[in-house]
Design an enzyme around this catalytic site. Structure first.
Site, mmCIF file in Angstrom:
data_model
loop_
_atom_site.group_PDB
_atom_site.id
_atom_site.type_symbol
_atom_site.label_atom_id
_atom_site.label_comp_id
_atom_site.label_asym_id
_atom_site.label_seq_id
_atom_site.Cartn_x
_atom_site.Cartn_y
_atom_site.Cartn_z
ATOM 1 N N CYS A 9 51.448 30.852 44.195
ATOM 2 C CA CYS A 9 51.358 29.858 43.130
ATOM 3 C C CYS A 9 51.257 30.605 41.810
ATOM 4 O O CYS A 9 51.383 31.826 41.768
ATOM 5 C CB CYS A 9 50.219 28.867 43.354
ATOM 6 S SG CYS A 9 48.566 29.529 43.250
ATOM 7 N N THR A 10 51.044 29.888 40.737
ATOM 8 C CA THR A 10 51.099 30.513 39.421
ATOM 9 C C THR A 10 50.056 31.614 39.256
ATOM 10 O O THR A 10 50.380 32.767 39.032
ATOM 11 C CB THR A 10 50.937 29.457 38.303
ATOM 12 O OG1 THR A 10 51.961 28.477 38.450
ATOM 13 C CG2 THR A 10 51.042 30.099 36.932
ATOM 14 N N GLY A 11 48.765 31.260 39.349
ATOM 15 C CA GLY A 11 47.720 32.225 39.023
ATOM 16 C C GLY A 11 46.925 32.736 40.196
ATOM 17 O O GLY A 11 45.964 33.487 40.012
ATOM 18 N N ASN A 12 47.285 32.350 41.408
ATOM 19 C CA ASN A 12 46.551 32.758 42.610
ATOM 20 C C ASN A 12 45.057 32.480 42.442
ATOM 21 O O ASN A 12 44.212 33.308 42.741
ATOM 22 C CB ASN A 12 46.816 34.237 42.933
ATOM 23 C CG ASN A 12 46.330 34.662 44.310
ATOM 24 O OD1 ASN A 12 45.818 35.765 44.465
ATOM 25 N ND2 ASN A 12 46.467 33.826 45.312
ATOM 26 N N SER A 13 44.764 31.259 41.973
ATOM 27 C CA SER A 13 43.361 30.913 41.714
ATOM 28 C C SER A 13 42.874 29.722 42.535
ATOM 29 O O SER A 13 41.706 29.672 42.884
ATOM 30 C CB SER A 13 43.143 30.623 40.229
ATOM 31 O OG SER A 13 43.872 29.481 39.830
ATOM 32 N N CYS A 14 43.741 28.781 42.858
ATOM 33 C CA CYS A 14 43.311 27.558 43.567
ATOM 34 C C CYS A 14 44.140 27.304 44.822
ATOM 35 O O CYS A 14 43.689 27.565 45.936
ATOM 36 C CB CYS A 14 43.425 26.338 42.662
ATOM 37 S SG CYS A 14 42.453 26.395 41.152
ATOM 38 N N ARG A 15 45.334 26.773 44.626
ATOM 39 C CA ARG A 15 46.150 26.295 45.747
ATOM 40 C C ARG A 15 46.467 27.380 46.767
ATOM 41 O O ARG A 15 46.273 27.193 47.974
ATOM 42 C CB ARG A 15 47.450 25.671 45.220
ATOM 43 C CG ARG A 15 47.183 24.414 44.419
ATOM 44 C CD ARG A 15 48.369 24.034 43.587
ATOM 45 N NE ARG A 15 48.474 24.955 42.463
ATOM 46 C CZ ARG A 15 49.356 24.847 41.480
ATOM 47 N NH1 ARG A 15 50.229 23.856 41.509
ATOM 48 N NH2 ARG A 15 49.382 25.705 40.489
ATOM 49 N N SER A 16 46.966 28.511 46.299
ATOM 50 C CA SER A 16 47.329 29.574 47.247
ATOM 51 C C SER A 16 46.097 30.158 47.918
ATOM 52 O O SER A 16 46.151 30.558 49.087
ATOM 53 C CB SER A 16 48.135 30.671 46.543
ATOM 54 O OG SER A 16 47.421 31.187 45.428
ATOM 55 N N SER A 44 47.919 35.775 49.941
ATOM 56 C CA SER A 44 48.319 34.901 48.842
ATOM 57 C C SER A 44 48.423 35.746 47.587
ATOM 58 O O SER A 44 47.824 36.814 47.492
ATOM 59 C CB SER A 44 47.322 33.761 48.649
ATOM 60 O OG SER A 44 46.081 34.249 48.170
ATOM 61 N N THR A 56 40.420 37.760 46.229
ATOM 62 C CA THR A 56 40.749 38.249 44.892
ATOM 63 C C THR A 56 42.042 37.593 44.435
ATOM 64 O O THR A 56 42.858 37.166 45.252
ATOM 65 C CB THR A 56 40.915 39.786 44.885
ATOM 66 O OG1 THR A 56 41.935 40.146 45.834
ATOM 67 C CG2 THR A 56 39.609 40.485 45.230
ATOM 68 N N ASP A 105 45.507 38.051 43.134
ATOM 69 C CA ASP A 105 46.444 39.166 43.186
ATOM 70 C C ASP A 105 47.823 38.781 42.680
ATOM 71 O O ASP A 105 48.242 37.631 42.821
ATOM 72 C CB ASP A 105 46.574 39.669 44.629
ATOM 73 C CG ASP A 105 45.244 40.106 45.215
ATOM 74 O OD1 ASP A 105 44.505 40.819 44.527
ATOM 75 O OD2 ASP A 105 44.949 39.707 46.362
ATOM 76 N N CYS A 150 53.919 25.573 43.949
ATOM 77 C CA CYS A 150 54.167 24.902 42.672
ATOM 78 C C CYS A 150 55.550 25.305 42.177
ATOM 79 O O CYS A 150 56.092 26.335 42.569
ATOM 80 C CB CYS A 150 53.096 25.261 41.647
ATOM 81 S SG CYS A 150 53.072 26.987 41.148
ATOM 82 N N CYS A 165 59.260 33.350 40.958
ATOM 83 C CA CYS A 165 59.027 34.414 41.937
ATOM 84 C C CYS A 165 60.313 35.217 42.117
ATOM 85 O O CYS A 165 61.403 34.749 41.804
ATOM 86 C CB CYS A 165 58.504 33.865 43.257
ATOM 87 S SG CYS A 165 59.717 33.262 44.421
ATOM 88 N N ASP A 168 48.260 21.033 40.515
ATOM 89 C CA ASP A 168 47.237 22.027 40.177
ATOM 90 C C ASP A 168 45.928 21.304 39.865
ATOM 91 O O ASP A 168 45.861 20.521 38.917
ATOM 92 C CB ASP A 168 47.684 22.848 38.970
ATOM 93 C CG ASP A 168 46.749 23.992 38.637
ATOM 94 O OD1 ASP A 168 45.730 24.182 39.337
ATOM 95 O OD2 ASP A 168 47.047 24.722 37.675
#
Length: 128
Positions: free
Chosen positions: A8-15, A34, A61, A63, A80, A87, A103
Protein backbone atom coordinates in the site's frame (compact mmCIF):
# COMPACT_ATOMS: atom_id res chain seq x y z
CA UNK A 1 7.98 -21.82 0.02
CA UNK A 2 5.59 -19.44 -1.73
CA UNK A 3 5.96 -15.70 -1.17
CA UNK A 4 3.27 -13.02 -0.79
CA UNK A 5 3.80 -9.26 -0.73
CA UNK A 6 1.09 -6.87 0.53
CA UNK A 7 1.63 -3.33 -0.80
CA UNK A 8 0.00 0.00 0.00
CA UNK A 9 1.09 3.62 -0.03
CA UNK A 10 2.85 4.08 3.32
CA UNK A 11 2.96 0.56 4.77
CA UNK A 12 1.24 1.91 7.87
CA UNK A 13 -2.30 0.47 8.04
CA UNK A 14 -3.83 -1.76 5.38
CA UNK A 15 -0.75 -3.72 4.34
CA UNK A 16 0.29 -4.13 7.99
CA UNK A 17 -3.12 -5.58 8.89
CA UNK A 18 -3.04 -7.88 5.85
CA UNK A 19 0.43 -9.11 6.82
CA UNK A 20 -0.73 -9.76 10.39
CA UNK A 21 -3.79 -11.75 9.29
CA UNK A 22 -1.86 -13.71 6.65
CA UNK A 23 0.86 -14.70 9.11
CA UNK A 24 -1.79 -15.95 11.54
CA UNK A 25 -4.00 -17.72 9.01
CA UNK A 26 -1.35 -19.14 6.68
CA UNK A 27 1.09 -19.92 9.51
CA UNK A 28 4.43 -21.18 8.22
CA UNK A 29 3.19 -22.35 4.82
CA UNK A 30 3.95 -19.08 3.01
CA UNK A 31 6.53 -16.33 3.41
CA UNK A 32 4.70 -13.04 3.97
CA UNK A 33 5.86 -9.44 3.95
CA UNK A 34 4.35 -6.01 3.51
CA UNK A 35 5.79 -2.78 2.19
CA UNK A 36 4.90 0.60 0.78
CA UNK A 37 5.96 2.96 -1.94
CA UNK A 38 6.68 5.31 0.99
CA UNK A 39 7.36 4.77 4.71
CA UNK A 40 4.84 6.34 7.10
CA UNK A 41 5.47 4.26 10.25
CA UNK A 42 3.01 1.73 11.61
CA UNK A 43 -0.21 3.49 12.59
CA UNK A 44 -1.02 3.13 16.33
CA UNK A 45 -4.72 2.67 15.53
CA UNK A 46 -3.90 -0.27 13.23
CA UNK A 47 -1.95 -1.81 16.12
CA UNK A 48 -4.95 -1.23 18.45
CA UNK A 49 -7.61 -2.79 16.24
CA UNK A 50 -5.46 -5.79 15.41
CA UNK A 51 -4.83 -6.35 19.13
CA UNK A 52 -8.62 -6.45 19.56
CA UNK A 53 -8.65 -9.64 17.46
CA UNK A 54 -5.60 -11.15 19.12
CA UNK A 55 -2.94 -10.21 16.56
CA UNK A 56 0.10 -8.25 17.70
CA UNK A 57 1.64 -6.10 14.95
CA UNK A 58 3.39 -3.74 17.37
CA UNK A 59 6.79 -5.08 16.33
CA UNK A 60 6.15 -4.52 12.60
CA UNK A 61 8.17 -1.89 10.76
CA UNK A 62 7.14 0.37 7.90
CA UNK A 63 9.26 -0.76 4.95
CA UNK A 64 9.84 0.28 1.37
CA UNK A 65 9.44 -2.27 -1.41
CA UNK A 66 12.46 -4.55 -1.46
CA UNK A 67 13.07 -5.44 -5.10
CA UNK A 68 14.71 -8.86 -4.65
CA UNK A 69 11.72 -10.07 -2.63
CA UNK A 70 9.27 -8.30 -4.99
CA UNK A 71 10.74 -10.05 -8.03
CA UNK A 72 10.69 -13.45 -6.28
CA UNK A 73 7.04 -13.27 -5.16
CA UNK A 74 4.35 -15.69 -6.24
CA UNK A 75 1.57 -13.24 -5.34
CA UNK A 76 1.58 -9.45 -5.00
CA UNK A 77 -1.50 -7.82 -3.54
CA UNK A 78 -1.96 -4.07 -3.85
CA UNK A 79 -4.39 -2.63 -1.33
CA UNK A 80 -4.88 0.81 -2.86
CA UNK A 81 -4.82 2.47 -6.25
CA UNK A 82 -1.74 4.50 -5.36
CA UNK A 83 0.31 1.36 -4.72
CA UNK A 84 -1.09 -0.32 -7.83
CA UNK A 85 -0.25 2.67 -10.00
CA UNK A 86 3.19 3.45 -8.54
CA UNK A 87 4.64 0.04 -7.71
CA UNK A 88 7.35 -1.36 -9.96
CA UNK A 89 6.32 -3.44 -12.95
CA UNK A 90 5.08 -6.77 -11.65
CA UNK A 91 6.87 -9.71 -13.28
CA UNK A 92 4.68 -11.61 -15.78
CA UNK A 93 5.22 -14.82 -13.80
CA UNK A 94 3.80 -13.24 -10.62
CA UNK A 95 0.10 -13.36 -9.80
CA UNK A 96 -1.34 -9.93 -8.93
CA UNK A 97 -4.51 -9.11 -7.06
CA UNK A 98 -5.79 -5.62 -6.40
CA UNK A 99 -7.92 -4.96 -3.34
CA UNK A 100 -9.30 -1.40 -3.44
CA UNK A 101 -9.54 -0.81 0.30
CA UNK A 102 -10.25 2.60 1.80
CA UNK A 103 -7.42 4.17 3.83
CA UNK A 104 -8.56 4.39 7.47
CA UNK A 105 -5.74 6.76 8.49
CA UNK A 106 -7.12 9.92 10.05
CA UNK A 107 -10.51 8.33 10.66
CA UNK A 108 -12.20 6.81 13.71
CA UNK A 109 -11.34 3.50 15.33
CA UNK A 110 -14.65 2.25 13.95
CA UNK A 111 -13.40 2.94 10.41
CA UNK A 112 -10.20 1.03 11.24
CA UNK A 113 -12.32 -1.90 12.45
CA UNK A 114 -14.34 -1.93 9.22
CA UNK A 115 -11.15 -1.94 7.14
CA UNK A 116 -9.62 -4.62 9.40
CA UNK A 117 -12.66 -6.85 8.96
CA UNK A 118 -12.71 -6.35 5.18
CA UNK A 119 -9.03 -7.30 4.97
CA UNK A 120 -9.62 -10.36 7.17
CA UNK A 121 -12.35 -11.62 4.82
CA UNK A 122 -10.08 -11.21 1.79
CA UNK A 123 -7.04 -12.85 3.40
CA UNK A 124 -9.24 -15.75 4.51
CA UNK A 125 -10.15 -16.47 0.88
CA UNK A 126 -6.56 -16.58 -0.44
CA UNK A 127 -6.03 -19.82 -2.31
CA UNK A 128 -2.37 -20.75 -2.49
Amino acid sequence: MKKIYFLCTGNSCRSQMAEGFAKKLLKNTVQIRSAGIEQHGVNPDAIKVMAEVGIDISDHTSDLIEMDYFNACDLIITLCGDARDKCPVIPKTTQHEHWAIKDPAGHSLEEFRLVRDEIYKKVKTLDL
